[in-house]
Design an enzyme around this catalytic site. Sequence first.
Site, PDB file in Angstrom:
ATOM      1  NE  ARG A   1      -0.702   5.500  24.114  1.00  0.00           N
ATOM      2  CZ  ARG A   1      -0.654   4.391  24.008  1.00  0.00           C
ATOM      3  NH1 ARG A   1       0.494   3.806  24.143  1.00  0.00           N
ATOM      4  NH2 ARG A   1      -1.609   3.657  23.524  1.00  0.00           N
TER       5      ARG A   1
ATOM      6  CG  HIS B   1      -6.477   3.088  25.089  1.00  0.00           C
ATOM      7  ND1 HIS B   1      -6.109   3.638  24.207  1.00  0.00           N
ATOM      8  CD2 HIS B   1      -5.533   1.852  25.243  1.00  0.00           C
ATOM      9  CE1 HIS B   1      -5.459   3.206  23.446  1.00  0.00           C
ATOM     10  NE2 HIS B   1      -4.662   1.900  24.097  1.00  0.00           N
TER      11      HIS B   1
ATOM     12  CD  GLN C   1      -6.531  -1.878  22.520  1.00  0.00           C
ATOM     13  OE1 GLN C   1      -5.586  -1.486  22.130  1.00  0.00           O
ATOM     14  NE2 GLN C   1      -7.134  -2.902  22.060  1.00  0.00           N
TER      15      GLN C   1
ATOM     16  CG  ASP D   1      -4.686  -3.088  30.462  1.00  0.00           C
ATOM     17  OD1 ASP D   1      -3.595  -3.469  30.059  1.00  0.00           O
ATOM     18  OD2 ASP D   1      -4.930  -1.843  30.636  1.00  0.00           O
TER      19      ASP D   1
ATOM     20  CB  CYS E   1      -5.274  -3.440  25.162  1.00  0.00           C
ATOM     21  SG  CYS E   1      -4.385  -3.106  26.468  1.00  0.00           S
TER      22      CYS E   1
ATOM     23  NE  ARG F   1      -5.590   0.648  18.923  1.00  0.00           N
ATOM     24  CZ  ARG F   1      -4.627   1.337  19.674  1.00  0.00           C
ATOM     25  NH1 ARG F   1      -4.020   0.484  20.698  1.00  0.00           N
ATOM     26  NH2 ARG F   1      -4.444   2.460  19.830  1.00  0.00           N
TER      27      ARG F   1
HETATM   28  N1  NVA Z   1      -3.868   0.483  30.787  1.00  0.00           N
HETATM   29  C1  NVA Z   1      -2.797   0.260  30.003  1.00  0.00           C
HETATM   30  C2  NVA Z   1      -3.062   0.355  28.660  1.00  0.00           C
HETATM   31  C3  NVA Z   1      -1.972   0.147  27.702  1.00  0.00           C
HETATM   32  C4  NVA Z   1      -2.156   0.149  26.228  1.00  0.00           C
HETATM   33  C5  NVA Z   1      -1.953   1.550  30.309  1.00  0.00           C
HETATM   34  O1  NVA Z   1      -2.391   2.767  30.380  1.00  0.00           O
HETATM   35  O2  NVA Z   1      -0.555   1.514  30.433  1.00  0.00           O
HETATM   36  N1   CP Z   2      -2.681  -1.405  23.052  1.00  0.00           N
HETATM   37  C1   CP Z   2      -1.870  -0.261  23.169  1.00  0.00           C
HETATM   38  O1   CP Z   2      -2.372   0.859  22.869  1.00  0.00           O
HETATM   39  O2   CP Z   2      -0.429  -0.578  22.693  1.00  0.00           O
HETATM   40  P1   CP Z   2       0.490   0.325  22.615  1.00  0.00           P
HETATM   41  O3   CP Z   2       0.931   0.887  24.164  1.00  0.00           O
HETATM   42  O4   CP Z   2       1.675  -0.582  22.098  1.00  0.00           O
HETATM   43  O5   CP Z   2       0.207   1.454  21.688  1.00  0.00           O
END
Ligand code: NVA
Ligand code: CP
Length: 302
Positions: free
Chosen positions: A100, A127, A130, A217, A257, A285
């Site tokens: 990530r 993502h 997800q 989101d 998410c 997930r």
């Molecule tokens: N769009 C959000 C998703 C978090 C799971 C981010 O990238 O922070």
């Molecule tokens: N939805 C998601 O990816 O959550 P986290 O940021 O907690 O991993």
Amino acid sequence: MHRDFLEIPDFSSDELHSLFVLAESMRAGRYDKKPLAGKSLAMIFMKSSTRTRVSFEVGTWQLGGAAWFLSPRDVQIGRGEPIGDTAKVLSRYVNGIMIRTFSHQDVVDLARDASVPVINGLTDYLHPCQILADILTIRQHLGTHEGKVVAWIGDGNNMANSWLNAAWRLGFELRLACPEGYEPDAALLERARERATVHLVRDPHEAVRGAHVVTTDVWASMGQEEEQAERERAFAGFTVNAALMARAERDAIFLHCLPAHRGEEVSAEVIDGPQSRVWDEAENRLHIQKAIMAVVMGGEAL
Ligand code: NVA
Ligand code: CP
């Protein structure tokens, strides 16, 4: 030759169907194989996580393997070691790498230089795990994703881009309501339109009319924290609330998410209400990622 999972189109549409069925057999407790026995997963997190970290870690363990959490504070990437060198070194220790991070190119570079499978656990661009979990949730509650209308309300971010990739592969109708200046990736939008009905509109009410799934989101994603105030202004009127949900199908479900900001992109009455499926979505997930790891790391056939 190993396979990576960097984006949803890395799997064909037939493979995605098989992946959902595999994940469903895992969720139902019908899968008792240990395809990761004796194997390990390195998990590189350059951003925070609750769900992704725990679901990958628990999932690896449930499949017989072990997962190693690498935070930016502890690994040398945080001090500037090249991603390619990291890829080559980790490939000597582990059987798969989940990452990530911010730049999607870093994940592409990691995969290029790794000799083990790489799984994308979120970038600024995509993502994919997800969105596969979200589609698994749609199948769980609406029976199928085929013929369904999905309404995305808000930022054209990594989630919206992955919805476009899913629509391209699976062909459901996708409606995105995004404020001007916050559209998803133009190339992914154009490609999705080759195989799916995709509408980009400005008015959330237009997007949700008759939709089976309403999803949103946060307005400011990880790395955009300093834009919070500016984004709150830009996204005014984009809150998914009861009035907006009332325009969707009577049995429409709400997905997010998580983490969520109640009172911003979604009202508490929607996310905590009867149409919300966010806890099943979070659980899914685990199941979809186990299916992905069983295939790319564990030799499970699709
Ligand atoms: N769009 C959000 C998703 C978090 C799971 C981010 O990238 O922070
Ligand atoms: N939805 C998601 O990816 O959550 P986290 O940021 O907690 O991993």
